[in-house]
Design a protein around this motif. Structure first.
Motif, PDB file in Angstrom:
ATOM      1  N   ILE A 161      48.564  43.768  40.417  1.00 43.62           N
ATOM      2  CA  ILE A 161      49.354  44.127  39.246  1.00 43.62           C
ATOM      3  C   ILE A 161      50.817  43.839  39.568  1.00 43.62           C
ATOM      4  CG2 ILE A 161      47.746  45.888  38.439  1.00 43.62           C
ATOM      5  CD1 ILE A 161      49.624  48.007  39.615  1.00 43.62           C
ATOM      6  N   ASP A 162      51.646  43.704  38.537  1.00 48.83           N
ATOM      7  CA  ASP A 162      53.067  43.475  38.783  1.00 48.83           C
ATOM      8  C   ASP A 162      53.810  44.810  38.804  1.00 48.83           C
ATOM      9  OD1 ASP A 162      53.358  44.267  36.164  1.00 48.83           O
ATOM     10  OD2 ASP A 162      54.104  42.347  35.429  1.00 48.83           O
ATOM     11  N   ARG A 163      55.127  44.780  38.922  1.00 47.66           N
ATOM     12  CA  ARG A 163      55.906  46.010  39.071  1.00 47.66           C
ATOM     13  C   ARG A 163      55.885  46.874  37.819  1.00 47.66           C
ATOM     14  NH1 ARG A 163      61.647  42.806  39.377  1.00 47.66           N
ATOM     15  NH2 ARG A 163      61.665  41.998  37.243  1.00 47.66           N
ATOM     16  N   ASP A 164      55.508  46.290  36.663  1.00 47.18           N
ATOM     17  CA  ASP A 164      55.407  47.046  35.410  1.00 47.18           C
ATOM     18  C   ASP A 164      53.998  47.558  35.152  1.00 47.18           C
ATOM     19  OD1 ASP A 164      58.128  46.705  34.684  1.00 47.18           O
ATOM     20  OD2 ASP A 164      57.691  44.660  34.032  1.00 47.18           O
ATOM     21  N   GLY A 165      53.066  47.278  36.074  1.00 46.63           N
ATOM     22  CA  GLY A 165      51.702  47.741  35.915  1.00 46.63           C
ATOM     23  C   GLY A 165      50.804  46.786  35.158  1.00 46.63           C
ATOM     24  N   ASN A 166      51.326  45.612  34.788  1.00 46.76           N
ATOM     25  CA  ASN A 166      50.521  44.635  34.069  1.00 46.76           C
ATOM     26  C   ASN A 166      49.587  43.904  35.029  1.00 46.76           C
ATOM     27  OD1 ASN A 166      51.880  45.016  31.474  1.00 46.76           O
ATOM     28  ND2 ASN A 166      53.633  44.033  32.460  1.00 46.76           N
ATOM     29  N   LEU A 167      48.406  43.577  34.548  1.00 46.11           N
ATOM     30  CA  LEU A 167      47.414  42.893  35.371  1.00 46.11           C
ATOM     31  C   LEU A 167      47.880  41.488  35.726  1.00 46.11           C
ATOM     32  CD1 LEU A 167      44.501  42.830  36.586  1.00 46.11           C
ATOM     33  CD2 LEU A 167      43.766  41.869  34.378  1.00 46.11           C
ATOM     34  N   VAL A 168      47.788  41.150  37.002  1.00 47.56           N
ATOM     35  CA  VAL A 168      48.029  39.783  37.454  1.00 47.56           C
ATOM     36  C   VAL A 168      46.707  39.025  37.490  1.00 47.56           C
ATOM     37  CG1 VAL A 168      48.791  38.340  39.384  1.00 47.56           C
ATOM     38  CG2 VAL A 168      50.083  40.393  38.756  1.00 47.56           C
ATOM     39  N   ASP A 169      45.736  39.557  38.221  1.00 46.34           N
ATOM     40  CA  ASP A 169      44.410  38.946  38.255  1.00 46.34           C
ATOM     41  C   ASP A 169      43.461  39.874  38.995  1.00 46.34           C
ATOM     42  OD1 ASP A 169      42.530  37.054  37.649  1.00 46.34           O
ATOM     43  OD2 ASP A 169      42.945  35.772  39.378  1.00 46.34           O
ATOM     44  N   SER A 170      42.171  39.636  38.816  1.00 46.42           N
ATOM     45  CA  SER A 170      41.145  40.353  39.565  1.00 46.42           C
ATOM     46  C   SER A 170      40.016  39.376  39.868  1.00 46.42           C
ATOM     47  CB  SER A 170      40.609  41.560  38.777  1.00 46.42           C
ATOM     48  OG  SER A 170      39.952  41.136  37.602  1.00 46.42           O
ATOM     49  N   MET A 171      39.431  39.518  41.051  1.00 48.62           N
ATOM     50  CA  MET A 171      38.368  38.599  41.454  1.00 48.62           C
ATOM     51  C   MET A 171      37.405  39.315  42.385  1.00 48.62           C
ATOM     52  SD  MET A 171      38.572  34.916  43.442  1.00 48.62           S
ATOM     53  CE  MET A 171      38.670  35.708  45.053  1.00 48.62           C
ATOM     54  N   LEU A 172      36.124  39.268  42.060  1.00 49.53           N
ATOM     55  CA  LEU A 172      35.101  39.893  42.886  1.00 49.53           C
ATOM     56  C   LEU A 172      34.590  38.877  43.899  1.00 49.53           C
ATOM     57  CD1 LEU A 172      33.421  42.538  43.191  1.00 49.53           C
ATOM     58  CD2 LEU A 172      31.663  41.426  41.793  1.00 49.53           C
ATOM     59  N   SER A 173      34.482  39.301  45.152  1.00 52.88           N
ATOM     60  CA  SER A 173      33.964  38.433  46.205  1.00 52.88           C
ATOM     61  C   SER A 173      32.998  39.216  47.083  1.00 52.88           C
ATOM     62  CB  SER A 173      35.105  37.847  47.052  1.00 52.88           C
ATOM     63  OG  SER A 173      35.875  38.886  47.631  1.00 52.88           O
ATOM     64  N   GLN A 174      32.106  38.494  47.732  1.00 52.42           N
ATOM     65  CA  GLN A 174      31.104  39.133  48.577  1.00 52.42           C
ATOM     66  C   GLN A 174      31.624  39.424  49.975  1.00 52.42           C
ATOM     67  OE1 GLN A 174      28.019  36.115  47.940  1.00 52.42           O
ATOM     68  NE2 GLN A 174      26.850  37.604  46.750  1.00 52.42           N
TER      69      GLN A 174
END
Length: 272
Positions: free
Chosen positions: A132-145
């Motif tokens: 997330i950035d400093r304002d709490g907005n999502l940057v990215d998410s990624m699931l990995s094993q």
């Protein structure tokens, strides 16, 4: 309307609708019949498009199981099983994620907090990288094993592709793979800070997915877990009432923004 079978422009309306209320057409070239949904991702669905949208919104937005969603819509006169909800999620969750990711490109700040959390998939723990950035907005998410250098490089590479932003500062919890991944993907000019206290903001942000994930009793396949986690994060970020961490938003404004965003999301969904 062009024929979805032979792509001919010569088609005529039959001035009648099918059981779901969609207009029927006949192609003058191949003589085949079709409706407004034929040839789209909504073909062969037994529910109206707006109901499919609401089903998917309930699934991603609220703490409702597959059976809870089916039970709720039974009160509205739509009878279907939990497998219909599962099929809708499988077919259209990615539509939400892709469209919302495209809308927020270039809209995050240059200071990122990066952390991992655990997700159980078929009895095994997998790693969900989130930023997330400093304002709490999502940057990215990624699931990995796995939690290794390859996964870290893949995450930062995807984050840049999604946001279109090269961060100036990245805060992590000190995992061994992070410094090398940051250097290889983001460059040596990035200010990499390591501190458990500074990453407390994203630790708290994990709660959104965790609270939604616990009632589901885990995922059965890695593909379904990856699809759901990504779509959930995108929808949750899209409906955030605040654009800054300390911004005050009144209840009436929250409700107004929610309704407006639902309408816009439905438009995106129906034209996808």
């Amino acid at each position: 309307m062009n024929c979805p079978h032979c792509h001919s422009k010569h088609s005529s309306s039959l001035n009648r609708t099918n059981d779901l209320g969609y207009w029927m057409y006949q192609c003058q070239e191949c003589k085949r019949y079709f409706n407004e949904r034929t040839g789209t991702s909504f073909n062969f669905l037994e529910l109206p498009t707006d109901i499919v949208f609401q089903v998917l919104l309930c699934r991603l937005r609220y703490k409702m199981s597959l059976r809870d969603v089916a039970e709720f819509f039974r009160l509205r006169g739509f009878e279907f099983t939990h497998e219909t909800v599962r099929d809708g999620e499988e077919r259209f969750a990615a539509v939400f994620a892709i469209q919302l990711r495209a809308k927020r490109k270039g809209k995050v700040s240059s200071s990122w907090d990066v952390d991992e959390t655990y997700i159980r998939v078929k009895g095994k723990w997998c790693y969900l990288d989130r930023a997330i950035d400093r304002d709490g907005n999502l940057v990215d998410s990624m699931l990995s094993q796995k939690r290794d250098l390859e996964a870290a490089i893949a995450f930062f590479t995807e984050a840049i592709a999604v946001t279109g932003i090269l961060p100036e500062r990245v805060t992590t919890d000190g995992h061994a793979a992070d410094p090398r991944a940051i250097t290889e993907v983001l460059g040596t000019d990035v200010d990499h800070r390591v501190s458990d206290c500074l990453t407390n903001r994203i630790e708290q942000d994990h709660r959104g997915l965790k609270q939604r994930y616990y009632p589901m009793l885990g995922f059965k396949t890695f593909a379904s877990a990856k699809r759901y986690c990504q779509a959930f994060d995108e929808v949750r970020n899209y409906f955030r009432p605040r654009s800054r961490m300390t911004e005050f938003v009144s209840l009436s404004t929250r409700r107004e923004r929610f309704v407006t965003r639902v309408q816009k999301l439905q438009e995106i969904f129906q034209t996808a």
